[in-house]
Write a protein that holds these residues in place. Structure first.
Motif, PDB file in Angstrom:
ATOM      1  N   ILE A  45     -45.102  18.166   3.146  1.00 55.40           N
ATOM      2  CA  ILE A  45     -44.528  19.329   3.849  1.00 55.40           C
ATOM      3  C   ILE A  45     -44.498  19.076   5.355  1.00 55.40           C
ATOM      4  O   ILE A  45     -43.540  19.446   6.046  1.00 55.40           O
ATOM      5  N   LEU A  49     -41.217  19.097   7.695  1.00 58.75           N
ATOM      6  CA  LEU A  49     -41.110  19.882   8.927  1.00 58.75           C
ATOM      7  C   LEU A  49     -40.748  18.998  10.110  1.00 58.75           C
ATOM      8  O   LEU A  49     -40.006  19.408  11.014  1.00 58.75           O
ATOM      9  N   ILE A 219     -37.773  31.015  13.079  1.00 66.28           N
ATOM     10  CA  ILE A 219     -38.127  30.827  11.672  1.00 66.28           C
ATOM     11  C   ILE A 219     -38.878  29.511  11.489  1.00 66.28           C
ATOM     12  O   ILE A 219     -39.894  29.440  10.772  1.00 66.28           O
ATOM     13  N   TYR A 220     -38.395  28.468  12.141  1.00 67.37           N
ATOM     14  CA  TYR A 220     -39.049  27.157  12.047  1.00 67.37           C
ATOM     15  C   TYR A 220     -40.475  27.222  12.596  1.00 67.37           C
ATOM     16  O   TYR A 220     -41.404  26.638  12.019  1.00 67.37           O
ATOM     17  N   ILE A 222     -42.541  29.775  12.733  1.00 67.02           N
ATOM     18  CA  ILE A 222     -43.423  30.480  11.792  1.00 67.02           C
ATOM     19  C   ILE A 222     -43.792  29.563  10.626  1.00 67.02           C
ATOM     20  O   ILE A 222     -44.960  29.482  10.221  1.00 67.02           O
ATOM     21  N   TRP A 223     -42.803  28.868  10.082  1.00 65.08           N
ATOM     22  CA  TRP A 223     -43.044  27.925   8.975  1.00 65.08           C
ATOM     23  C   TRP A 223     -43.980  26.805   9.415  1.00 65.08           C
ATOM     24  O   TRP A 223     -44.910  26.428   8.694  1.00 65.08           O
ATOM     25  N   LEU A 224     -43.749  26.289  10.622  1.00 70.61           N
ATOM     26  CA  LEU A 224     -44.586  25.211  11.160  1.00 70.61           C
ATOM     27  C   LEU A 224     -46.033  25.667  11.308  1.00 70.61           C
ATOM     28  O   LEU A 224     -46.969  24.938  10.959  1.00 70.61           O
ATOM     29  N   TRP A 225     -46.223  26.868  11.799  1.00 68.42           N
ATOM     30  CA  TRP A 225     -47.564  27.375  12.098  1.00 68.42           C
ATOM     31  C   TRP A 225     -48.422  27.473  10.833  1.00 68.42           C
ATOM     32  O   TRP A 225     -49.615  27.176  10.856  1.00 68.42           O
ATOM     33  N   SER A 227     -47.672  25.948   7.725  1.00 66.91           N
ATOM     34  CA  SER A 227     -47.546  24.884   6.725  1.00 66.91           C
ATOM     35  C   SER A 227     -47.880  23.486   7.234  1.00 66.91           C
ATOM     36  O   SER A 227     -48.194  22.604   6.428  1.00 66.91           O
TER      37      SER A 227
END
Length: 495
Positions: A45, A49, A219-220, A222-225, A227
């Protein structure tokens, strides 16, 4: 053993050829301990990212190209200011590449978070410049976007944290993500042809690229934080210590004895000449020869004449491609009256040629001809494409512009592929790690070329849009001829 055989026989396939575009250089033969470290640090993951960051950044770079001239005019500036608007991102990237490369020595997560935040702010500023009617805010927004360029971190993560057995696939995915982002950016701009107002904010074809990318980066982020997993560096250090103490000394001496007559560097020769010529089995020279470059100057000293020529070729092709792409909106509007959608389709079609061209070159052409032959042929084709683009005698037509642009772009893509593939094989192994690595040098060369090209467009704009095409093509022709001469001279002396 299979990798060593392929290296010796110069076996080339599409995946390997595409992966070498990333200039993620590897050590010749990794140890089992190094492979064990890679396995412990790998997280799918996190890799995904990392590639998503690469894709979004390339979309962010090219999404403004079809509308930059209209946006500049709506703020009271000439259309040719689009050169500065597009190039401001590259200006900031010259500096951001260095500090991101240095930051990646300590962390991967924090630079990616910082990159996302800065790009979110930069795109919001780019969109808000319309309502504030400020070209300054517009340019500051693009500068912020350039300061968020984490491509050095993207390369470094693949080099350090992806197991060797899938590193080639990851490198190819990095290049594919960049090419896909380059095609999707203009295509997305062509779809954002709407106009409405929400509260005091204007949403139109000029501002929507900024708003869309700001939301994408949010959005990226939030996903990065939630995952991304930061690789453990303690494991790497402890295993590195074990590696230095592992294995019998006799094997190390034997390996050095086998390699020394064939791979003796100029530094080794100089020390042998100054010493007594005896081999004491010490590892001081190998340690020195493996040390990473500590500055841009020391990295430059490691470049051979042939590598310098290849960096010149890379500079030339990035300059030519940036001239073609950045001024496309102004040129097509002036000569043909193209709409934003038509420009976006043209640029997207150019971007979509990247992977098919590399497939043909990587699978067939590189196995049929020598690298130096492909380099010279591609440079000559780029030169022909530039000559065909001039508007001299006949009225300028769409077929002439599209055909010459396609010849120029495709030839530059072939040239870039072969050049970077060769560069990854001949560049010093000391540039495969550390802050000042080979990927950083190539990025800086290409980014500086883009900055100069975008500045050329803006400066040439003062002479009028009718002279813009020929005036910007002249430096491209001069640099192309210089690179052809340098390539011929260098490779004739080597062969």
């Amino acid at each position: 053993m299979k990798a060593a055989v392929e290296r010796l026989t110069h076996s080339t396939n599409f995946l390997n050829f595409l992966a070498q575009h990333a200039l993620i250089m590897q050590e010749d033969l990794p140890t089992p301990i190094e492979e064990h470290v890679d396995e412990e640090k790998y997280h799918f993951i996190s890799l995904f990212l990392n590639l998503a960051n690469t894709f979004l950044y390339m979309v962010n770079t090219y999404i403004v190209v079809p509308t930059a001239d209209d946006y500049s005019m709506s703020l009271g500036a000439p259309a040719t200011v689009c050169g500065i608007v597009i190039g401001a991102m590259a200006v900031a990237q010259v500096f951001s590449s260095v500090y991101f490369s240095a930051w990646s020595n300590k962390s991967y997560f924090r630079p990616l978070v910082f990159s996302s935040v800065v790009l979110l702010v930069g795109n919001a500023m780019y969109a808000l410049a319309y309502d504030f009617h400020s070209i300054t805010i517009l340019l500051l927004g693009r500068l912020f976007c350039g300061l968020g360029s984490a491509r050095a971190v993207n390369r470094r993560y693949i080099s350090d944290c992806v197991p060797l057995k899938i590193r080639m696939q990851a490198s190819a995915a990095f290049v594919s993500a960049s090419a896909l982002g380059m095609a999707c950016g203009p295509a997305l701009a062509g779809l954002l042809q709407t106009r409405f107002k929400l509260y005091k904010f204007t949403f139109n074809e000029d501002t929507l690229p900024g708003w869309v990318m700001a939301v994408a980066w949010l959005i990226y982020l939030i996903w990065l934080w939630f995952s991304f997993r930061e690789p453990s560096r303690e494991t790497e250090e402890s295993n590195a210590g074990q590696e230095s103490n592992a294995g019998p000394v006799e094997n190390d001496v034997l390996e050095k004895g086998l390699k020394q007559p064939l791979l003796m560097s100029s530094e080794d020769k100089q020390e042998d000449e100054n010493g007594d010529g005896e081999c004491d089995g010490s590892d001081e020279v190998p340690e020195e020869s493996r040390r990473a470059a500590t500055s841009i100057r020391s990295a430059y000293r490691l470049l051979t004449p042939s590598v310098k020529v290849q960096l010149l070729i890379y500079f030339m092709l990035k300059y030519v491609m940036e001239i073609l792409l950045s001024e496309s909106s102004v040129i097509t509007t002036h000569y043909f009256g193209w709409s934003t959608s038509a420009v976006a389709i043209f640029l997207a079609c150019l971007g979509l040629t990247v992977l098919p061209v590399n497939l043909i070159v990587g699978s067939y052409i590189t196995n049929m001809f020598e690298d130096r032959q492909i380099l010279l042929a591609s440079e000559i084709m780029v030169c022909i494409g530039i000559l065909l683009s001039f508007n001299v005698i006949f009225p300028y037509t769409v077929p002439q512009y599209v055909f010459s642009g396609l010849v120029m772009f495709v030839s530059a893509e072939v040239l870039e592929g072969v050049n970077l593939s060769l560069l990854s094989r001949v560049m010093s192994s000391r540039l495969s790690r550390g802050t000042y690595n080979g990927g950083l040098l190539s990025t800086e060369a290409g980014t500086i070329a883009r900055v100069i090209a975008d500045g050329t467009i803006t400066l040439a704009g003062y002479l009028g849009e009718s002279k813009l095409l020929n005036v910007t093509l002249l430096p491209s022709l001069f640099i192309c001829i210089a690179s052809i001469a340098a390539t011929s001279s260098t490779y004739n002396s080597l062969y």
